[in-house]
Design an enzyme around this catalytic site. Structure first.
Site, PDB file in Angstrom:
ATOM      1  N   GLU A 102      -1.226  -8.960   3.738  1.00 19.19           N
ATOM      2  CA  GLU A 102      -1.175  -9.274   5.289  1.00 19.19           C
ATOM      3  C   GLU A 102      -2.595  -9.622   5.694  1.00 19.19           C
ATOM      4  OE1 GLU A 102      -2.139  -4.880   5.330  1.00 19.19           O
ATOM      5  OE2 GLU A 102      -1.247  -6.122   4.023  1.00 19.19           O
ATOM      6  N   CYS A 108       0.908  -1.274  -0.066  1.00 19.04           N
ATOM      7  CA  CYS A 108       0.023  -0.038   0.105  1.00 19.04           C
ATOM      8  C   CYS A 108       0.745   1.334   0.124  1.00 19.04           C
ATOM      9  CB  CYS A 108      -0.889   0.107   1.177  1.00 19.04           C
ATOM     10  SG  CYS A 108      -2.268   1.467   1.153  1.00 19.04           S
ATOM     11  N   HIS A 133      -3.408  -5.580   0.110  1.00 20.02           N
ATOM     12  CA  HIS A 133      -3.184  -5.949   1.377  1.00 20.02           C
ATOM     13  C   HIS A 133      -3.081  -7.236   1.634  1.00 20.02           C
ATOM     14  CE1 HIS A 133      -3.031  -1.746   3.419  1.00 20.02           C
ATOM     15  NE2 HIS A 133      -3.980  -1.323   2.492  1.00 20.02           N
TER      16      HIS A 133
END
Length: 251
Positions: A217, A108, A215
């Site tokens: 994660e 990001c 994202h």
């Protein structure tokens, strides 16, 4: 084989004057076989040089908007909160990491940072910059849960991202209001959204400098492609001289 030490760039709460971290970053690195360690927020060049040498890889996290001064623009009303100290720290560290050819993975803000520090520019706010109604473009700022995958990303052929994911199109989550406007001439765009926004970049001639706008994660626990990204990053940090063997990653 020894687990690689991964330096994770810190998040910063301006109001509380405190460092903080999303556990998803740490868990994804640990799950991929690395040892995540949050770095201090510092602009001390000597400290940053030491960190660059000592750690095996670096995760450039999300967070604050980048200061438009870095790409020679005036700050617009729609630009979000800035953290000047973080901008400076990450710009110094990124350049040292590149000099040493250490693996760097940006997420990001990390993608936006790579682009800006290497000479590119950003849309300070995608809907207002492009003068489009938010409903007329790809949903780049979804509502939670962020494990949901909300739009397609098209992968270019014959690059590091393609080698890792081995897919023409994947679906990703999305939570950002800024994006790449002018791409740095030191980077190559390797994935785009359906509206043309750059979603991933690599730096040619570096062993592993890769960044994504989405994202992974958040989606790491439910999405195979997110797992592949972290596996490739940690493997790059673990390999002697950072040589990546893609067949080991995707086996």
């Amino acid at each position: 084989m020894k687990k690689p030490m991964i330096g994770v760039l810190p998040l910063y709460d301006t109001d509380k004057k405190s460092y903080w971290m999303l556990p998803d970053y740490m868990n994804a690195i640990e799950g991929a076989g690395g040892i995540p360690i949050m770095l201090p927020l510092t602009t001390d060049v000597e400290i940053l040089a030491t960190l660059a040498h000592e750690f095996d890889g670096f995760l450039f996290t999300g967070g604050h908007d980048l200061n438009p001064d870095l790409y020679h623009e005036q700050t617009e009303d729609a630009c979000g909160e800035l953290c000047i100290e973080r901008d400076l720290m990450e710009s110094i560290l990124l350049q040292k990491v590149i000099e040493l050819d250490k693996p760097a993975f940006g997420i990001c803000r990390g993608l936006q940072l790579f682009n800006v520090i290497l000479g590119g520019t950003l849309y300070q706010d995608i809907p207002t910059s492009l003068q489009l109604d938010v409903n007329e473009i790809v949903n780049h700022k979804q509502n939670p849960p962020y494990t949901n995958l909300v739009h397609d990303v098209h992968i270019e052929k014959n690059n590091l991202l393609d080698d890792i994911l081995q897919a023409d199109t994947i679906k990703v989550n999305s939570y950002h209001h800024q994006g790449i406007k002018m791409l740095s001439d030191k980077l190559t765009a390797v994935a785009v959204a359906e509206d043309g926004l750059v979603e991933s970049v690599v730096m040619p001639n570096q062993t592993f400098v890769l960044a994504v706008q989405w994202h992974p994660e958040y989606s790491y626990t439910v999405d195979h492609y997110s797992q592949k990204l972290f596996a490739a990053f940690v493997h790059a940090a673990q390999s002697p001289r950072y040589n990546i063997h893609i067949e080991d990653i995707i086996a």
